[in-house]
Design an enzyme around this catalytic site. Structure first.
Site, PDB file in Angstrom:
ATOM      1  CE  LYS A  76      -2.338  -1.342   3.674  1.00  0.00           C
ATOM      2  NZ  LYS A  76      -1.764  -2.695   3.851  1.00  0.00           N
ATOM      3  CB  THR A  77       3.807   2.325   1.983  1.00  0.00           C
ATOM      4  OG1 THR A  77       3.116   2.233   3.223  1.00  0.00           O
ATOM      5  CG2 THR A  77       4.739   3.525   2.010  1.00  0.00           C
ATOM      6  CG  ASP A 121       0.057   3.485   6.800  1.00  0.00           C
ATOM      7  OD1 ASP A 121      -0.822   2.760   6.324  1.00  0.00           O
ATOM      8  OD2 ASP A 121       1.126   3.039   7.260  1.00  0.00           O
ATOM      9  CB  THR A 170      -4.576  -3.280   8.275  1.00  0.00           C
ATOM     10  OG1 THR A 170      -4.801  -2.590   9.509  1.00  0.00           O
ATOM     11  CG2 THR A 170      -3.177  -2.946   7.767  1.00  0.00           C
ATOM     12  NE  ARG A 229       6.797  -4.332   5.534  1.00  0.00           N
ATOM     13  CZ  ARG A 229       5.709  -3.655   5.846  1.00  0.00           C
ATOM     14  NH1 ARG A 229       4.842  -4.157   6.719  1.00  0.00           N
ATOM     15  NH2 ARG A 229       5.463  -2.485   5.294  1.00  0.00           N
TER      16      ARG A 229
END
Length: 356
Positions: A76-77, A121, A170, A229
């Site tokens: 997302k970032t 965020d 999230t 990640r």
């Protein structure tokens, strides 16, 4: 190779946790793709977002507000930065927990440049007054600044330059409908498949100048819990092992040996995950058992078991949540190499029970 920031410190301490700590954030800055063409996975989201951005550029307008939802570590970032790059605009990054007052948000919005991208965020954790101010800012590019208190308070309208808000969450279900409806484009980030994660590992290995063969990449991808990640974090730990214990080349055997040292098994379960399953099967006969009791058995807080370990175990079909408590599935017994209670032994079928 796509990542986001969260504030879950418990998850950040785990090798297979999807949250980003300081080391992850530093490495991710170098590994992040710079445009949609480099972004791996999320094909539908990439295709839809590409149309939105191209159309905005053709009109000479700012892009619609974008809402990205999904688990931590899926990109997302990264996508927010790509949106800014594709639009040729600067990006401002903040988070919902950092905005506790409407004045905090007003200060950020009033300093935006025309066309700038504001990445917010964990948008679902923003305070309610700031959230209500955001409604007008998104729709009319205007905020009302309250000056004074009590009967003498005055609302001064402040015009804002057109901007693009990219919200990431999230937990999309916690967003109030009025806020969710103001986003022109919404996308849900899915977990990655093994083939996509292998591409992530190969690309990251190239950027980190690490030699890895296809079998080594597949081994790391298979233990990455569907999250880029985690793939990159495991790759760095396997790289360390290969440099110290081998010739620096990552093969399947080297990857498996390295991840065994870090207690990450073939399905991506770590010490906490296996402790939960072993307590559930060995101490409580497979359940059902309450999560508080289960947490005491593994020596962890209830929230850690419920929010850190359980989601992946449920997604993998190893644990089930029922109204009576947590239950180990047949797959959990098989993964631990155990036999469920009451399972028929070989050659001991129904006919033996009746002496037939």
């Amino acid at each position: 190779m796509n990542w986001d920031e969260t504030t879950d410190t418990d998850a950040a301490e785990r090798l297979v946790g999807a949250s980003a700590d300081g080391e992850d954030q530093a490495v991710e800055a170098a590994l992040r793709p710079k445009d949609l063409g480099e972004f791996i996975g999320q094909e539908k989201v990439r295709e839809q977002l590409d149309l939105v951005l191209r159309a905005a550029r053709a009109r000479g307008a700012t892009a619609d507000h974008v809402l990205l939802s999904g688990a931590p570590g899926l990109g997302k970032t990264t996508l927010s930065m790509i949106i800014a790059a594709e639009m040729g605009a600067p990006i401002r990054i903040t988070s919902g927990p950092a905005i506790q007052h409407a004045g905090d948000l007003a200060a950020i919005l009033s300093s935006l440049q025309e066309g700038e991208v504001l990445f917010l965020d964990e948008i679902h954790r923003m305070s309610r007054p700031a959230e209500e101010m955001l409604y007008m800012a998104m729709e009319d590019f205007r905020v009302d600044v309250i000056v004074g208190k009590g009967p003498g308070a005055t609302a001064i309208p402040l015009e804002l330059p057109p901007f693009t808000l990219v919200g990431a969450t999230t937990r999309a279900g916690l967003l109030p409908p009025p806020l969710r409806d103001r986003f022109g484009f919404t996308a849900h980030m899915e977990f990655y498949g093994p083939a996509e994660l292998e591409r992530v590992v190969h690309r990251s290995a190239g950027l980190l100048d690490v030699e890895i063969d296809p079998h080594g990449a597949a081994e790391i991808a298979g233990r990455s819990r569907g999250t880029p990640r985690i793939s990159n974090r495991l790759l760095r730990r396997v790289r360390d092992y290969a440099q110290v214990k081998a010739d620096g080349v990552i093969t399947r055997g080297i990857a498996a040996a390295a991840l065994a040292v870090y207690e990450v098994d073939a399905r991506g379960l770590d010490r906490l995950d296996r402790a939960v399953l072993e307590a559930l099967t060995k101490l409580f006969g497979g359940g059902p058992v309450g999560v508080s009791t289960l947490a005491v058995a593994v020596g962890e807080e209830r929230e850690t078991v419920e929010e850190v370990a359980e989601p992946f175990l449920v997604r993998e079909g190893l644990l089930a949540r029922t109204p009576r408590g947590r239950v180990a599935t047949p797959a959990a017994w098989a993964h631990l190499g155990l036999t469920p209670p009451g399972a028929a032994a070989p050659g001991n079928g129904q006919q033996d029970l009746f002496g037939a």
